[in-house]
Enzyme design. Structure first.
Site, PDB file in Angstrom:
ATOM      1  N   GLY A 183       0.828  -1.223   0.000  1.00  0.00           N
ATOM      2  CA  GLY A 183       0.000   0.000   0.000  1.00  0.00           C
ATOM      3  C   GLY A 183       0.855   1.262   0.000  1.00  0.00           C
ATOM      4  N   LEU A 321      12.965   9.270  -5.463  1.00  0.00           N
ATOM      5  CA  LEU A 321      12.108  10.269  -6.105  1.00  0.00           C
ATOM      6  C   LEU A 321      12.887  10.957  -7.213  1.00  0.00           C
ATOM      7  CD1 LEU A 321      10.619  11.974  -2.913  1.00  0.00           C
ATOM      8  CD2 LEU A 321       9.351  10.580  -4.566  1.00  0.00           C
ATOM      9  N   HIS A 446      -8.129  34.256  -4.287  1.00  0.00           N
ATOM     10  CA  HIS A 446      -9.436  33.659  -3.997  1.00  0.00           C
ATOM     11  C   HIS A 446     -10.218  33.540  -5.299  1.00  0.00           C
ATOM     12  CE1 HIS A 446     -13.229  32.795  -2.044  1.00  0.00           C
ATOM     13  NE2 HIS A 446     -13.787  33.701  -2.829  1.00  0.00           N
TER      14      HIS A 446
HETATM   15  C1  FAD Z   1       5.381   3.563 -11.568  1.00  0.00           C
HETATM   16  C2  FAD Z   1       6.315   4.594 -10.978  1.00  0.00           C
HETATM   17  C3  FAD Z   1       5.867   5.866 -10.739  1.00  0.00           C
HETATM   18  C4  FAD Z   1       6.714   6.836 -10.207  1.00  0.00           C
HETATM   19  N1  FAD Z   1       6.222   8.082  -9.993  1.00  0.00           N
HETATM   20  C5  FAD Z   1       7.035   9.027  -9.479  1.00  0.00           C
HETATM   21  C6  FAD Z   1       6.558  10.345  -9.293  1.00  0.00           C
HETATM   22  O1  FAD Z   1       5.403  10.659  -9.591  1.00  0.00           O
HETATM   23  N2  FAD Z   1       7.410  11.262  -8.782  1.00  0.00           N
HETATM   24  C7  FAD Z   1       8.698  10.947  -8.440  1.00  0.00           C
HETATM   25  O2  FAD Z   1       9.433  11.823  -7.964  1.00  0.00           O
HETATM   26  N3  FAD Z   1       9.174   9.702  -8.619  1.00  0.00           N
HETATM   27  C8  FAD Z   1       8.379   8.752  -9.135  1.00  0.00           C
HETATM   28  N4  FAD Z   1       8.877   7.492  -9.349  1.00  0.00           N
HETATM   29  C9  FAD Z   1      10.288   7.217  -8.986  1.00  0.00           C
HETATM   30  C10 FAD Z   1      11.236   7.761 -10.061  1.00  0.00           C
HETATM   31  O3  FAD Z   1      10.925   7.177 -11.300  1.00  0.00           O
HETATM   32  C11 FAD Z   1      12.673   7.473  -9.681  1.00  0.00           C
HETATM   33  O4  FAD Z   1      12.920   7.980  -8.386  1.00  0.00           O
HETATM   34  C12 FAD Z   1      13.638   8.130 -10.654  1.00  0.00           C
HETATM   35  O5  FAD Z   1      13.439   7.670 -11.960  1.00  0.00           O
HETATM   36  C13 FAD Z   1      15.096   7.869 -10.234  1.00  0.00           C
HETATM   37  O6  FAD Z   1      15.939   8.483 -11.134  1.00  0.00           O
HETATM   38  P1  FAD Z   1      17.417   7.957 -11.393  1.00  0.00           P
HETATM   39  O7  FAD Z   1      18.007   8.902 -12.384  1.00  0.00           O
HETATM   40  O8  FAD Z   1      18.115   7.749 -10.119  1.00  0.00           O
HETATM   41  O9  FAD Z   1      17.264   6.498 -12.034  1.00  0.00           O
HETATM   42  P2  FAD Z   1      16.373   5.897 -13.195  1.00  0.00           P
HETATM   43  O10 FAD Z   1      15.300   6.789 -13.621  1.00  0.00           O
HETATM   44  O11 FAD Z   1      16.010   4.525 -12.753  1.00  0.00           O
HETATM   45  O12 FAD Z   1      17.378   5.806 -14.424  1.00  0.00           O
HETATM   46  C14 FAD Z   1      18.486   4.979 -14.431  1.00  0.00           C
HETATM   47  C15 FAD Z   1      18.889   4.714 -15.862  1.00  0.00           C
HETATM   48  O13 FAD Z   1      20.159   4.084 -15.880  1.00  0.00           O
HETATM   49  C16 FAD Z   1      20.182   3.097 -16.889  1.00  0.00           C
HETATM   50  N5  FAD Z   1      21.239   2.148 -16.558  1.00  0.00           N
HETATM   51  C17 FAD Z   1      21.312   1.337 -15.477  1.00  0.00           C
HETATM   52  N6  FAD Z   1      22.485   0.657 -15.466  1.00  0.00           N
HETATM   53  C18 FAD Z   1      23.149   1.042 -16.571  1.00  0.00           C
HETATM   54  C19 FAD Z   1      24.426   0.718 -17.114  1.00  0.00           C
HETATM   55  N7  FAD Z   1      25.250  -0.122 -16.489  1.00  0.00           N
HETATM   56  N8  FAD Z   1      24.785   1.292 -18.284  1.00  0.00           N
HETATM   57  C20 FAD Z   1      23.969   2.178 -18.907  1.00  0.00           C
HETATM   58  N9  FAD Z   1      22.766   2.530 -18.435  1.00  0.00           N
HETATM   59  C21 FAD Z   1      22.371   1.989 -17.273  1.00  0.00           C
HETATM   60  C22 FAD Z   1      18.791   2.517 -16.820  1.00  0.00           C
HETATM   61  O14 FAD Z   1      18.478   1.853 -18.027  1.00  0.00           O
HETATM   62  C23 FAD Z   1      17.947   3.775 -16.598  1.00  0.00           C
HETATM   63  O15 FAD Z   1      17.561   4.340 -17.824  1.00  0.00           O
HETATM   64  C24 FAD Z   1       8.057   6.507  -9.904  1.00  0.00           C
HETATM   65  C25 FAD Z   1       8.540   5.214 -10.167  1.00  0.00           C
HETATM   66  C26 FAD Z   1       7.685   4.275 -10.702  1.00  0.00           C
HETATM   67  C27 FAD Z   1       8.217   2.903 -10.987  1.00  0.00           C
END
Ligand code: FAD
Length: 468
Positions: A183, A321, A446
């Site tokens: 949840g 996030l 408002h």
């Molecule tokens: C359904 C869902 C809804 C969400 N909604 C929200 C929201 O409304 N608001 C919010 O703030 N957050 C939300 N999130 C969380 C948010 O998506 C993540 O916190 C955010 O994407 C993290 O960003 P990041 O850059 O750390 O990693 P990611 O977005 O996970 O990106 C990492 C990237 O690295 C690439 N990668 C990994 N390893 C390698 C490698 N060795 N070589 C090359 N490329 C690689 C991956 O393919 C990926 O494209 C949601 C997540 C989900 C699953």
């Protein structure tokens, strides 16, 4: 071999923002992404597609439940066209990810498509889809490899009936009964999408409340509203098996009393959190340490155990996030440019995009109690606002917690229409260390939902809200 000042591994909101900021600051920058589209989890299978489906399903629900009251008659039956709904979502994703390609181009960032893995602390092998490997050299490297859905050890995700959020964003039919395990934010958002589209939805949660981690009053109110929407909740239930039997999924759990209960549905969404992703990265080769939960270990400057390598976003400690990842991307770029940036993690807001939306920043009441900090509470219900009555969005409230002696705002917790946007006012105020009185004395247009923030601040500062 191509040489760079900075190479970023991963193109999610952490990685692409880091790359842009590095380029803005004059560094020669490369970004490596294993998938053909940029944008990471957030743009491809996270924030953006989930919000697209939340919006579409909200329109449908409005049409079915509220149009008549608004005086809008629709001849014939309003029907869900899931194929078109998913196609529109895909279009939004495509547009958004293409926008990142444009930004990389604009900032003269070299994009490498392929899996990046460390050769040593300054060299990365990029294994491309055509089987070739290209090695690049970089003085500094930023790990932004994000996270993947996690599961429980005894659950086998078949991606058809036992699914994660990734599959839930592209279902071909509306489930008859979706069992949601967990949840938290993702389970509730996607559960609400399918509930609105006509599915029966049962949320099975291990803890005794939903959205654990947020202020308890928000958990209670959201559950109350979602129950009115006919979502079923089973709290304090420990799931112990999930089996697929033909087109059915059977979930067994122990309830609060330790008695076994069984749920049967046609889909089971496993939303029990996400795990940091470092598969294939070969972090050891660069001297980058991971902790016991698989997260890259960083210090306060987000520097890993290898001094020229930094890590940001979901792959390190802290809230998973997108906007937290973005702030960290900017921070590392500015550190590399010799600046002294700072992030106040207490002021990273958390949002749940259900309807009503839930948003919060700062300390919860539970945290203040535990820390022994004396505080005052000001709360104002959305139903007392003219704006809420005009749109029939009367559920929820704004709650402001302020220091009992100084009146400084310590936490703001809200549930109601457009709270995801309203929370920014609280973040701004708290960044400037506003008192509840400061917030109460600012003019709020408002009629707006934002008036609830002013009223809650009035209630917190002198217990003198105007409209209640
Ligand atoms: C359904 C869902 C809804 C969400 N909604 C929200 C929201 O409304 N608001 C919010 O703030 N957050 C939300 N999130 C969380 C948010 O998506 C993540 O916190 C955010 O994407 C993290 O960003 P990041 O850059 O750390 O990693 P990611 O977005 O996970 O990106 C990492 C990237 O690295 C690439 N990668 C990994 N390893 C390698 C490698 N060795 N070589 C090359 N490329 C690689 C991956 O393919 C990926 O494209 C949601 C997540 C989900 C699953």
């Amino acid at each position: 071999m191509s040489q760079y000042d900075v190479a970023v591994i991963g193109s999610g909101p952490g990685g692409y923002v880091a790359a842009i900021r590095c380029a803005q600051l004059g560094m020669k920058t490369a970004i490596i992404e294993k998938y053909p589209t940029l944008g990471g989890t957030c743009l491809n299978v996270g924030c953006i597609p989930s919000k697209a489906l939340l919006d579409s399903s909200h329109h449908y629900e409005d049409a079915v439940k509220h149009f008549e009251e608004h005086g809008i008659d629709i001849p014939g039956e309003v029907k869900v066209n899931l194929k078109q709904m998913i196609a529109r979502k895909d279009g939004v994703v495509e547009q958004t990810t293409k926008g990142i390609v444009f930004l990389m181009d604009k900032n003269k960032i070299d994009v490498y498509e392929g899996l990046g893995s460390f050769k040593d602390a300054t060299h990365i092998d990029v294994a491309k889809n055509d089987g070739s490997v290209e090695t690049i050299e970089a003085k500094n490297i930023i790990i932004a490899t994000g996270s993947k859905p996690s599961t429980l050890p005894f659950i086998s995700i078949d991606k058809e009936r036992i699914i994660t959020s990734t599959e839930a964003l592209k279902l071909k039919e509306v489930p008859k009964h979706m069992i949601v395990i967990g949840g938290g934010v993702i389970g509730l958002e996607l559960g609400q999408v399918y509930k609105r589209l006509g599915a029966e939805v049962s949320v099975v949660e291990y803890m005794d409340r939903i959205i654990p981690g947020m202020d308890g009053a928000l958990s209670k109110e959201l559950m109350k509203v979602m129950k009115k929407q006919k979502v079923k909740f089973h709290l304090s239930h420990k799931v112990k098996s999930v089996e697929r039997v033909g087109d059915e999924v059977v979930v067994k759990a122990d309830d609060k009393k330790g008695q076994e209960v069984e749920f049967k549905g046609d889909y089971c969404l496993v939303s029990v959190g996400r795990r940091p992703y470092t598969d294939g990265l070969n972090a050891e080769a660069a001297g980058v340490q991971l902790d016991e939960r698989g997260r890259v270990v960083v210090n306060d400057h987000l520097q890993t155990t290898a001094s020229n390598i930094y890590a940001i976003g979901d792959v390190i400690r802290g809230a998973m996030l997108a906007h937290k990842a973005e702030e960290e991307g900017t921070l590392v770029a500015e550190i590399l440019a010799g600046q002294k940036p700072h992030i106040d993690y207490n002021l990273i807001p958390g949002v749940v995009y259900t309807w009503p939306e839930v948003a919060a920043v700062g300390k919860t009441e539970e945290e203040l109690k535990e820390a022994g900090i004396e505080y005052k509470v000001g709360q104002f219900p959305m139903r007392a606002l003219g704006r809420s009555r005009a749109s029939m969005d009367t559920d929820g409230f704004v709650k402001i917690l302020a220091d009992k002696s100084t009146d400084e705002v310590l936490g703001v917790h809200m549930i109601g229409a457009r709270c995801a946007d309203l929370i920014t006012e609280a973040v701004t105020a708290m960044e400037f260390r506003a008192s509840a009185e400061d917030m109460a004395r600012m003019s709020h247009a408002h009629p707006t939902y934002a008036e609830a923030v002013k009223e809650a601040a009035l209630a917190a500062t002198e217990d003198r809200p105007i409209h209640i």
